[in-house]
Design an enzyme around this catalytic site. Structure first.
Site, short mmCIF file in Angstrom:
data_model
loop_
_atom_site.label_atom_id
_atom_site.label_comp_id
_atom_site.label_asym_id
_atom_site.label_seq_id
_atom_site.Cartn_x
_atom_site.Cartn_y
_atom_site.Cartn_z
N CYS A 141 0.78 -1.27 0.16
CA CYS A 141 0.10 0.01 0.02
C CYS A 141 0.90 1.31 0.06
O CYS A 141 1.46 1.47 -1.21
CB CYS A 141 -1.09 -0.14 1.26
SG CYS A 141 -2.22 1.10 0.89
N GLU A 171 -1.08 -8.84 3.80
CA GLU A 171 -0.77 -9.01 5.48
C GLU A 171 -2.12 -8.96 6.51
O GLU A 171 -1.86 -9.30 7.45
CB GLU A 171 0.32 -8.11 5.93
CG GLU A 171 -0.19 -6.68 6.38
CD GLU A 171 -0.82 -5.66 5.19
OE1 GLU A 171 -0.90 -4.73 5.71
OE2 GLU A 171 -0.97 -6.10 4.20
N HIS A 186 -3.57 -5.32 0.57
CA HIS A 186 -3.05 -5.70 1.85
C HIS A 186 -3.13 -7.26 2.09
O HIS A 186 -3.85 -7.81 2.84
CB HIS A 186 -3.89 -5.09 2.95
CG HIS A 186 -3.61 -3.53 3.19
ND1 HIS A 186 -2.63 -3.01 4.06
CD2 HIS A 186 -4.30 -2.44 2.58
CE1 HIS A 186 -2.53 -1.76 3.85
NE2 HIS A 186 -3.68 -1.27 3.18
#
Length: 227
Positions: free
Chosen positions: A97, A186, A184
């Site tokens: 990001c 993660e 994202h």
């Protein structure tokens, strides 16, 4: 000490200005038993933990941030200079990001608002991979939360994935083991809650593509090190 006798050290840089993404970091630690990870908060506590680390990092992961790469906040110049120097020295890096946009910015790319209204894209988005890499498959569904995108790709990067919303979903440096991803991968349930990301009530598996992406990135680093 021979570098092969110690765990690979990945420095996770979280440029969050308000809320550290500790849940995302902890999930990465639990899912990556082969490596050592360290956590750094330059926007909140400065760069000392990176500059004075006893074991210098073998790779970097750069998380997202509410800041824009153009904000010129006090912490940004030192952090950006540090990251550029590490990449130019050949350190494998994954930008997520804000980290993704930062990689493009550091090499002359352009970042713009995704929408004229400057509203945020939030939710689950499908992206299509145009190139192969450490990831698997030709497509994936990833959590997104962003209002800016890379609008012009630097010459030293190539595009690896796109979506109707974002042309440059995943980029790779042409000479170095450096990638940026707009989504994202993660993210976990806590990120969804903290960021107020809407998901369909019957959504059963919003994190599998991201978890697979992050796992394969870590395994790629391990394999690259022992070759």
């Amino acid at each position: 000490m021979n570098s092969l006798l110690r765990p690979l050290h990945i420095a996770v840089i979280d440029p969050g200005c308000r809320v550290p993404e500790l849940d995302n970091y902890n999930r990465l630690v639990l899912g990556s038993p082969e490596v050592r990870l360290s956590y750094h908060l330059p926007a909140l506590f400065g760069m000392s933990s990176l500059h004075f680390s006893v074991q210098k990092p073998d790779a970097l992961i750069i998380f997202g941030s509410s800041a824009s790469v153009y904000d010129q906040l006090p912490w940004q110049e030192e952090l950006h200079t540090y990251i550029k120097a590490q990449i130019d020295a050949g350190l494998p890096t994954l930008g997520i990001c804000y980290g993704h946009q930062l990689l493009a910015h550091l090499y002359g790319g352009k970042i713009d608002f995704a929408l004229p209204s400057q509203e945020k894209y939030k939710g689950l988005r499908s992206i299509q991979f145009q190139k192969s890499g450490f990831w698997s498959g030709n497509s994936g569904r990833y959590i997104v939360s962003h209002r800016e995108v890379v609008s012009k790709l630097p010459d030293v990067f190539e595009n690896c994935a796109s979506s109707p919303v974002c042309e440059f979903e995943l980029i790779k440096h042409k000479q170095h083991s450096v990638w940026g991803i707009q989504s994202h991968p993660e993210a976990g349930p806590e990120f969804i809650q903290n960021s107020s990301i809407p998901l369909a009530e019957d959504e059963k598996d919003p994190f599998s593509s991201g978890q697979d992406f992050m796992r394969k990135f870590v395994l790629f680093l391990v394999q690259q090190r022992i070759q």
